[in-house]
Design a protein around this motif. Structure first.
Motif, PDB file in Angstrom:
ATOM      1  N   ALA A 187       0.832  -1.201   0.000  1.00 30.49           N
ATOM      2  CA  ALA A 187       0.000   0.000   0.000  1.00 30.49           C
ATOM      3  C   ALA A 187       0.864   1.248   0.000  1.00 30.49           C
ATOM      4  O   ALA A 187       1.949   1.268   0.576  1.00 30.49           O
ATOM      5  CB  ALA A 187      -0.926   0.001   1.218  1.00 30.49           C
ATOM      6  N   THR A 188       0.357   2.303  -0.665  1.00 28.14           N
ATOM      7  CA  THR A 188       1.040   3.581  -0.747  1.00 28.14           C
ATOM      8  C   THR A 188       0.332   4.600   0.138  1.00 28.14           C
ATOM      9  O   THR A 188      -0.898   4.641   0.172  1.00 28.14           O
ATOM     10  CB  THR A 188       1.064   4.097  -2.199  1.00 28.14           C
ATOM     11  N   PHE A 189       1.129   5.431   0.838  1.00 29.62           N
ATOM     12  CA  PHE A 189       0.569   6.435   1.735  1.00 29.62           C
ATOM     13  C   PHE A 189       1.210   7.791   1.482  1.00 29.62           C
ATOM     14  O   PHE A 189       2.417   7.887   1.250  1.00 29.62           O
ATOM     15  CB  PHE A 189       0.832   6.063   3.202  1.00 29.62           C
ATOM     16  N   ALA A 190       0.396   8.832   1.524  1.00 31.36           N
ATOM     17  CA  ALA A 190       0.927  10.187   1.572  1.00 31.36           C
ATOM     18  C   ALA A 190       1.491  10.411   2.971  1.00 31.36           C
ATOM     19  O   ALA A 190       0.921   9.948   3.967  1.00 31.36           O
ATOM     20  CB  ALA A 190      -0.174  11.205   1.281  1.00 31.36           C
ATOM     21  N   ILE A 191       2.628  11.102   3.061  1.00 25.94           N
ATOM     22  CA  ILE A 191       3.284  11.314   4.351  1.00 25.94           C
ATOM     23  C   ILE A 191       3.238  12.802   4.707  1.00 25.94           C
ATOM     24  O   ILE A 191       3.941  13.614   4.097  1.00 25.94           O
ATOM     25  CB  ILE A 191       4.744  10.828   4.315  1.00 25.94           C
ATOM     26  N   PRO A 192       2.394  13.184   5.681  1.00 21.57           N
ATOM     27  CA  PRO A 192       2.363  14.592   6.103  1.00 21.57           C
ATOM     28  C   PRO A 192       3.706  15.021   6.687  1.00 21.57           C
ATOM     29  O   PRO A 192       4.460  14.213   7.233  1.00 21.57           O
ATOM     30  CB  PRO A 192       1.263  14.606   7.175  1.00 21.57           C
ATOM     31  N   THR A 193       4.001  16.299   6.594  1.00 18.90           N
ATOM     32  CA  THR A 193       5.254  16.825   7.134  1.00 18.90           C
ATOM     33  C   THR A 193       5.386  16.531   8.617  1.00 18.90           C
ATOM     34  O   THR A 193       6.496  16.289   9.128  1.00 18.90           O
ATOM     35  CB  THR A 193       5.330  18.341   6.891  1.00 18.90           C
ATOM     36  N   SER A 194       4.271  16.519   9.333  1.00 17.79           N
ATOM     37  CA  SER A 194       4.323  16.264  10.782  1.00 17.79           C
ATOM     38  C   SER A 194       4.844  14.873  11.109  1.00 17.79           C
ATOM     39  O   SER A 194       5.267  14.611  12.233  1.00 17.79           O
ATOM     40  CB  SER A 194       2.923  16.447  11.391  1.00 17.79           C
ATOM     41  N   TRP A 195       4.839  13.956  10.107  1.00 15.96           N
ATOM     42  CA  TRP A 195       5.339  12.602  10.330  1.00 15.96           C
ATOM     43  C   TRP A 195       6.859  12.534  10.313  1.00 15.96           C
ATOM     44  O   TRP A 195       7.438  11.587  10.839  1.00 15.96           O
ATOM     45  CB  TRP A 195       4.800  11.682   9.233  1.00 15.96           C
ATOM     46  N   HIS A 196       7.522  13.504   9.684  1.00 18.64           N
ATOM     47  CA  HIS A 196       8.959  13.377   9.435  1.00 18.64           C
ATOM     48  C   HIS A 196       9.774  13.103  10.697  1.00 18.64           C
ATOM     49  O   HIS A 196      10.581  12.165  10.717  1.00 18.64           O
ATOM     50  CB  HIS A 196       9.480  14.618   8.702  1.00 18.64           C
ATOM     51  N   PRO A 197       9.638  13.902  11.776  1.00 16.50           N
ATOM     52  CA  PRO A 197      10.442  13.586  12.963  1.00 16.50           C
ATOM     53  C   PRO A 197      10.108  12.228  13.566  1.00 16.50           C
ATOM     54  O   PRO A 197      10.995  11.548  14.104  1.00 16.50           O
ATOM     55  CB  PRO A 197      10.131  14.736  13.927  1.00 16.50           C
ATOM     56  N   TRP A 198       8.862  11.810  13.472  1.00 16.51           N
ATOM     57  CA  TRP A 198       8.480  10.507  14.027  1.00 16.51           C
ATOM     58  C   TRP A 198       9.072   9.370  13.200  1.00 16.51           C
ATOM     59  O   TRP A 198       9.502   8.345  13.751  1.00 16.51           O
ATOM     60  CB  TRP A 198       6.951  10.393  14.100  1.00 16.51           C
ATOM     61  N   LEU A 199       9.114   9.530  11.890  1.00 16.58           N
ATOM     62  CA  LEU A 199       9.730   8.510  11.043  1.00 16.58           C
ATOM     63  C   LEU A 199      11.233   8.434  11.292  1.00 16.58           C
ATOM     64  O   LEU A 199      11.806   7.331  11.360  1.00 16.58           O
ATOM     65  CB  LEU A 199       9.454   8.828   9.572  1.00 16.58           C
ATOM     66  N   LEU A 200      11.883   9.579  11.454  1.00 20.26           N
ATOM     67  CA  LEU A 200      13.321   9.564  11.719  1.00 20.26           C
ATOM     68  C   LEU A 200      13.604   9.010  13.113  1.00 20.26           C
ATOM     69  O   LEU A 200      14.613   8.324  13.327  1.00 20.26           O
ATOM     70  CB  LEU A 200      13.887  10.976  11.575  1.00 20.26           C
ATOM     71  N   HIS A 201      12.727   9.285  14.051  1.00 19.60           N
ATOM     72  CA  HIS A 201      12.854   8.705  15.394  1.00 19.60           C
ATOM     73  C   HIS A 201      12.771   7.184  15.304  1.00 19.60           C
ATOM     74  O   HIS A 201      13.575   6.459  15.918  1.00 19.60           O
ATOM     75  CB  HIS A 201      11.741   9.266  16.278  1.00 19.60           C
ATOM     76  N   ALA A 202      11.800   6.680  14.524  1.00 15.94           N
ATOM     77  CA  ALA A 202      11.648   5.233  14.362  1.00 15.94           C
ATOM     78  C   ALA A 202      12.844   4.641  13.630  1.00 15.94           C
ATOM     79  O   ALA A 202      13.282   3.523  13.934  1.00 15.94           O
ATOM     80  CB  ALA A 202      10.354   4.928  13.607  1.00 15.94           C
ATOM     81  N   PHE A 203      13.395   5.370  12.671  1.00 17.17           N
ATOM     82  CA  PHE A 203      14.573   4.885  11.946  1.00 17.17           C
ATOM     83  C   PHE A 203      15.759   4.743  12.897  1.00 17.17           C
ATOM     84  O   PHE A 203      16.461   3.721  12.884  1.00 17.17           O
ATOM     85  CB  PHE A 203      14.914   5.858  10.813  1.00 17.17           C
ATOM     86  N   GLY A 204      15.998   5.757  13.724  1.00 19.79           N
ATOM     87  CA  GLY A 204      17.089   5.673  14.688  1.00 19.79           C
ATOM     88  C   GLY A 204      16.907   4.512  15.643  1.00 19.79           C
ATOM     89  O   GLY A 204      17.846   3.778  15.946  1.00 19.79           O
ATOM     90  N   LYS A 205      15.688   4.316  16.118  1.00 22.59           N
ATOM     91  CA  LYS A 205      15.417   3.207  17.027  1.00 22.59           C
ATOM     92  C   LYS A 205      15.670   1.862  16.336  1.00 22.59           C
ATOM     93  O   LYS A 205      16.196   0.925  16.948  1.00 22.59           O
ATOM     94  CB  LYS A 205      13.966   3.284  17.498  1.00 22.59           C
ATOM     95  N   ALA A 206      15.330   1.774  15.054  1.00 26.04           N
ATOM     96  CA  ALA A 206      15.488   0.513  14.322  1.00 26.04           C
ATOM     97  C   ALA A 206      16.941   0.112  14.171  1.00 26.04           C
ATOM     98  O   ALA A 206      17.241  -1.077  14.007  1.00 26.04           O
ATOM     99  CB  ALA A 206      14.832   0.611  12.950  1.00 26.04           C
ATOM    100  N   LEU A 207      17.861   1.075  14.217  1.00 20.87           N
ATOM    101  CA  LEU A 207      19.267   0.735  14.013  1.00 20.87           C
ATOM    102  C   LEU A 207      19.839  -0.074  15.165  1.00 20.87           C
ATOM    103  O   LEU A 207      20.899  -0.677  15.032  1.00 20.87           O
ATOM    104  CB  LEU A 207      20.094   2.010  13.820  1.00 20.87           C
ATOM    105  N   GLY A 208      19.181  -0.087  16.318  1.00 23.30           N
ATOM    106  CA  GLY A 208      19.593  -0.987  17.390  1.00 23.30           C
ATOM    107  C   GLY A 208      20.547  -0.415  18.401  1.00 23.30           C
ATOM    108  O   GLY A 208      21.040  -1.146  19.254  1.00 23.30           O
ATOM    109  N   TYR A 209      20.842   0.897  18.365  1.00 25.24           N
ATOM    110  CA  TYR A 209      21.810   1.442  19.310  1.00 25.24           C
ATOM    111  C   TYR A 209      21.142   2.220  20.438  1.00 25.24           C
ATOM    112  O   TYR A 209      21.815   2.716  21.338  1.00 25.24           O
ATOM    113  CB  TYR A 209      22.797   2.364  18.580  1.00 25.24           C
ATOM    114  N   LEU A 210      19.796   2.357  20.401  1.00 26.91           N
ATOM    115  CA  LEU A 210      19.094   3.196  21.357  1.00 26.91           C
ATOM    116  C   LEU A 210      18.259   2.387  22.327  1.00 26.91           C
ATOM    117  O   LEU A 210      17.622   1.400  21.961  1.00 26.91           O
ATOM    118  CB  LEU A 210      18.176   4.175  20.623  1.00 26.91           C
ATOM    119  N   ASP A 211      18.246   2.831  23.566  1.00 26.07           N
ATOM    120  CA  ASP A 211      17.342   2.320  24.586  1.00 26.07           C
ATOM    121  C   ASP A 211      16.313   3.415  24.837  1.00 26.07           C
ATOM    122  O   ASP A 211      16.603   4.604  24.716  1.00 26.07           O
ATOM    123  CB  ASP A 211      18.131   2.018  25.863  1.00 26.07           C
ATOM    124  N   GLY A 212      15.095   3.026  25.199  1.00 29.05           N
ATOM    125  CA  GLY A 212      14.093   4.036  25.494  1.00 29.05           C
ATOM    126  C   GLY A 212      12.856   3.866  24.644  1.00 29.05           C
ATOM    127  O   GLY A 212      12.642   2.835  24.011  1.00 29.05           O
TER     128      GLY A 212
END
Length: 511
Positions: A81-106
């Protein structure tokens, strides 16, 4: 900050299967994502969600920025499925990306993103994809089931699992997926069929694509799983060209707080504060990272980062410690206006397989290092960085003080003094932190705790677990989830380990 992987080709190979669902967000440009051979053009400001078990190939241009976010599900849905991504999502997506890399606790933002994607979807979810096995032998079998739909499971098992009895196969497969191999294959193929039907393909063509000789046999199997015929289900779905429109995300000020685990890196690692105010601690010295700041953490120096609520920090890339020491940062660097999207690209290139082939692997690192002010590098910095690099790579097999000093060509008392003066730790404390940092990297790469324990020289697993818990505050089993090690992040981690080994082979250590 663990260096994960980047692909020299900028695409996943045609044989790669996703071990878990992935949301591909295009932050710049226009990418083509092939899902089971079907191309999906995705442009800036949109994202493509792909279920686990799909075969993926990604085509990138030089300026394209594609951010993969593994592990984000959409309930029972298996439809691409394809989704439009509102600008307000950007920090949340980058937050999730950082968490996915495996170096963060929290805190994690994965649950929020899953809820918002599910709420934006109006399509019939269709038959659900089965859980993917995690062991190497069964992953190979699962991949062969998906790639060769004309062969029976029994034939594929005889080819890929030589010496396995049918009973062993049934028991092992059920323990990892909850299904027999035959039921897993049927469910997987029905999930693939649902995606093909949703794109408007002919029912007989779909039947052949998933291994059925006739449309009637395929229709019976599809009806058993969905309660409706393929034709009726197709008529109720929305075409792949339709785009879901998620609601705006909460304020970026609500991003969950995070921190890194105390660690000793085998590489120099560049970090970037996107927003908020975080604190980087290196060898007992604190450095404030305001929004837009960058800094490089020297290899071998104990470090950690505190990231309060509403703040966001990402790694930009790394350089091997054996390439030479650098001094500790005195003041942070500053990014330039309009540079953010290029730095996001650098972070993705350094730590995932999404990298255009003609962009250098150290782009983000070089930018961060050129902006900061650092202590002058000394011979002691070279020694610590080289030693940390050797420990992280496994080149050093004798981790006692005498063995490490001999490997460096130093006197024991000189190495002990250097470690104490530059890190504030005794050699024993420092070596344990370095070894446990390596252990955590290997856990994220999918290696079992028992194998890591033996590799690090522990006679018994409980002794290794105690040492690991003392450093990280949690047992190896609790710190790394099965998806972290067996999913896309584990694949990235293993890829980068191979890359680093190649770099070391190309540039032998002097002396």
């Amino acid at each position: 900050m663990l260096p994960l992987s980047s692909s020299p080709t900028g695409r996943k190979g045609p044989g790669d299967l996703l071990a878990e669902p992935v949301l591909y967000w295009v932050a710049r440009g226009r990418s083509v994502i092939e899902v089971d051979g079907h191309g999906h053009p995705v442009h800036a400001g949109t994202a493509l969600w792909v279920a686990g078990g799909r075969r993926i190939r990604v085509l990138l241009g030089r300026s394209d920025v594609l951010v993969p976010l593994p592990g984000i599900g959409r309930g029972e849905s298996v439809r691409t499925a394809t989704f439009a991504i509102p600008t307000s999502w950007h920090p949340w997506l980058l937050h999730a990306f950082g968490k996915a890399l495996g170096y963060l606790d929290g805190g994690s933002s994965r649950a929020l993103l899953e809820q918002m994607l599910a709420a934006a979807s109006t399509r019939d979810p269709g038959p659900s994809a089965p859980p993917h096995p995690v062991s190497a032998d069964l992953v190979a079998l699962a991949e062969s089931i998906v790639s060769d739909s004309s062969a029976s499971v029994a034939e594929l098992a005889r080819t890929h699992l030589v010496g396995w009895t049918p009973r062993t196969l049934q028991r092992r497969f059920a323990s990892e997926t909850g299904l027999t191999p035959e039921k897993w294959a049927r469910q997987q193929r029905m999930a693939q069929a649902a995606d093909l039907l949703a794109e408007g393909n002919d029912i007989l063509a779909v039947a052949h694509a998933v291994g059925y000789a006739t449309a009637s046999g395929f229709s019976r199997s599809f009806r058993e799983q969905t309660g409706m015929s393929p034709g009726r289900w197709r008529s109720r779905t929305i075409s792949r060209a339709s785009v879901g429109h998620p609601a705006d995300a909460p304020s970026a000020a609500e991003l969950p707080a995070q921190r890194t685990w105390p660690r000793v890196n085998g590489s120099h690692v560049a970090v970037w504060a996107l927003q908020g105010r975080s604190v980087l601690t290196i060898g007992g010295r604190n450095l404030r990272l305001d929004a837009g700041s960058t800094a490089v953490i020297p290899a071998g120096l104990p470090n950690s980062i505190r990231i309060p609520q509403g703040s966001l920090v990402l790694p930009l890339g790394f350089r091997l410690g054996r390439d030479g020491g650098i001094g500790a940062p005195v003041s942070a660097g500053t990014t330039l206006p309009g540079e953010q999207i290029d730095l996001i690209q650098a972070a993705v290139m350094a730590y995932t397989t999404m990298r255009p082939h003609d962009i250098g692997r150290t782009t983000g690192f070089d930018i961060a290092y050129s902006r900061g002010v650092y202590d002058a590098a000394t011979l002691e910095d070279d020694a610590i960085a080289t030693l940390a690099s050797g420990l992280a790579s496994g080149e050093i097999t004798d981790t006692a003080l005498g063995g490490c000093a001999h490997w460096l060509g130093m006197q024991e008392r000189d190495l002990s003094r250097t470690i104490r003066d530059r890190t504030g730790l005794t050699f024993t404390q420092w070596i344990r932190l370095a070894r446990m940092s390596r252990a955590r990297a290997k856990l994220h790469g999918g290696e079992p705790a028992s194998a890591i324990s033996r590799l690090l020289g522990y006679a018994h697993l409980p002794a290794f677990s105690r040492a690991f818990r003392e450093v990280h505050g949690a047992s190896p089993q609790r710190l790394v989830s099965p998806l972290d090690s067996g999913g896309e992040v584990g694949r990235w981690q293993r890829d980068v380990s191979d890359r680093i080994r190649r770099w070391r082979a190309e540039t032998p250590r002097a002396g």
